[in-house]
Design a protein around this motif. Sequence first.
Motif, PDB file in Angstrom:
ATOM      1  N   ALA A  61       1.191  -3.144  -1.067  1.00  0.00           N
ATOM      2  CA  ALA A  61       1.748  -3.334   0.275  1.00  0.00           C
ATOM      3  C   ALA A  61       3.259  -3.532   0.192  1.00  0.00           C
ATOM      4  O   ALA A  61       3.769  -4.185  -0.723  1.00  0.00           O
ATOM      5  CB  ALA A  61       1.101  -4.538   0.945  1.00  0.00           C
ATOM      6  N   SER A  62       3.940  -2.974   1.147  1.00  0.00           N
ATOM      7  CA  SER A  62       5.409  -3.084   1.172  1.00  0.00           C
ATOM      8  C   SER A  62       5.833  -4.466   1.669  1.00  0.00           C
ATOM      9  O   SER A  62       5.041  -5.204   2.246  1.00  0.00           O
ATOM     10  CB  SER A  62       5.981  -2.018   2.112  1.00  0.00           C
ATOM     11  OG  SER A  62       5.603  -2.308   3.451  1.00  0.00           O
ATOM     12  N   ARG A  63       7.080  -4.770   1.443  1.00  0.00           N
ATOM     13  CA  ARG A  63       7.623  -6.027   1.972  1.00  0.00           C
ATOM     14  C   ARG A  63       7.508  -6.058   3.487  1.00  0.00           C
ATOM     15  O   ARG A  63       7.262  -7.102   4.066  1.00  0.00           O
ATOM     16  CB  ARG A  63       9.085  -6.185   1.566  1.00  0.00           C
ATOM     17  CG  ARG A  63       9.268  -6.592   0.152  1.00  0.00           C
ATOM     18  CD  ARG A  63      10.725  -6.813  -0.119  1.00  0.00           C
ATOM     19  NE  ARG A  63      10.840  -7.594  -1.337  1.00  0.00           N
ATOM     20  CZ  ARG A  63      11.928  -8.190  -1.737  1.00  0.00           C
ATOM     21  NH1 ARG A  63      13.024  -8.097  -1.013  1.00  0.00           N
ATOM     22  NH2 ARG A  63      11.934  -8.876  -2.847  1.00  0.00           N
ATOM     23  N   ARG A  64       7.718  -4.922   4.110  1.00  0.00           N
ATOM     24  CA  ARG A  64       7.625  -4.861   5.571  1.00  0.00           C
ATOM     25  C   ARG A  64       6.228  -5.241   6.040  1.00  0.00           C
ATOM     26  O   ARG A  64       6.058  -5.984   6.997  1.00  0.00           O
ATOM     27  CB  ARG A  64       7.985  -3.464   6.054  1.00  0.00           C
ATOM     28  CG  ARG A  64       7.940  -3.340   7.572  1.00  0.00           C
ATOM     29  CD  ARG A  64       8.351  -1.978   8.033  1.00  0.00           C
ATOM     30  NE  ARG A  64       9.750  -1.801   7.675  1.00  0.00           N
ATOM     31  CZ  ARG A  64      10.441  -0.717   7.876  1.00  0.00           C
ATOM     32  NH1 ARG A  64       9.860   0.318   8.442  1.00  0.00           N
ATOM     33  NH2 ARG A  64      11.698  -0.621   7.528  1.00  0.00           N
ATOM     34  N   MET A  65       5.218  -4.737   5.332  1.00  0.00           N
ATOM     35  CA  MET A  65       3.835  -5.064   5.682  1.00  0.00           C
ATOM     36  C   MET A  65       3.586  -6.552   5.509  1.00  0.00           C
ATOM     37  O   MET A  65       2.995  -7.201   6.360  1.00  0.00           O
ATOM     38  CB  MET A  65       2.878  -4.250   4.794  1.00  0.00           C
ATOM     39  CG  MET A  65       1.435  -4.550   4.993  1.00  0.00           C
ATOM     40  SD  MET A  65       0.872  -3.978   6.588  1.00  0.00           S
ATOM     41  CE  MET A  65      -0.828  -4.450   6.500  1.00  0.00           C
ATOM     42  N   SER A  66       4.045  -7.085   4.401  1.00  0.00           N
ATOM     43  CA  SER A  66       3.873  -8.517   4.138  1.00  0.00           C
ATOM     44  C   SER A  66       4.608  -9.343   5.183  1.00  0.00           C
ATOM     45  O   SER A  66       4.097 -10.349   5.661  1.00  0.00           O
ATOM     46  CB  SER A  66       4.364  -8.862   2.744  1.00  0.00           C
ATOM     47  OG  SER A  66       3.624  -8.172   1.771  1.00  0.00           O
ATOM     48  N   ALA A  67       5.814  -8.933   5.532  1.00  0.00           N
ATOM     49  CA  ALA A  67       6.600  -9.667   6.522  1.00  0.00           C
ATOM     50  C   ALA A  67       5.953  -9.619   7.899  1.00  0.00           C
ATOM     51  O   ALA A  67       6.018 -10.602   8.646  1.00  0.00           O
ATOM     52  CB  ALA A  67       8.008  -9.108   6.586  1.00  0.00           C
ATOM     53  N   SER A  68       5.296  -8.518   8.224  1.00  0.00           N
ATOM     54  CA  SER A  68       4.657  -8.423   9.538  1.00  0.00           C
ATOM     55  C   SER A  68       3.542  -9.448   9.683  1.00  0.00           C
ATOM     56  O   SER A  68       3.270  -9.931  10.771  1.00  0.00           O
ATOM     57  CB  SER A  68       4.126  -7.014   9.774  1.00  0.00           C
ATOM     58  OG  SER A  68       2.989  -6.757   8.983  1.00  0.00           O
TER      59      SER A  68
END
Length: 72
Positions: A61-68
């Motif tokens: 998972a990307s950082r963006r996914m984790s941040a969401s």
Amino acid sequence: MSGTVVLEEKWPVLGRHVQAAGWLRVWIDLGRAPRTIDAYARGLAEYLKMCEREGVDPLTASRRMSASMCGS
């Protein structure tokens, strides 16, 4: 019965992700407090469920996914 088994009963999603359960087992083996393990397991279970729901591999998972997930 090990602590990980109890956590997997509480959050079945952990049983579907071997590496996640292994990560928790490390913290249990290091002697972290039960409430700390519970908090880690709860957060990890929420993350894994979100990944399953979105069809995303939690290991890639990307950082963006984790941040969401965090609402960031």
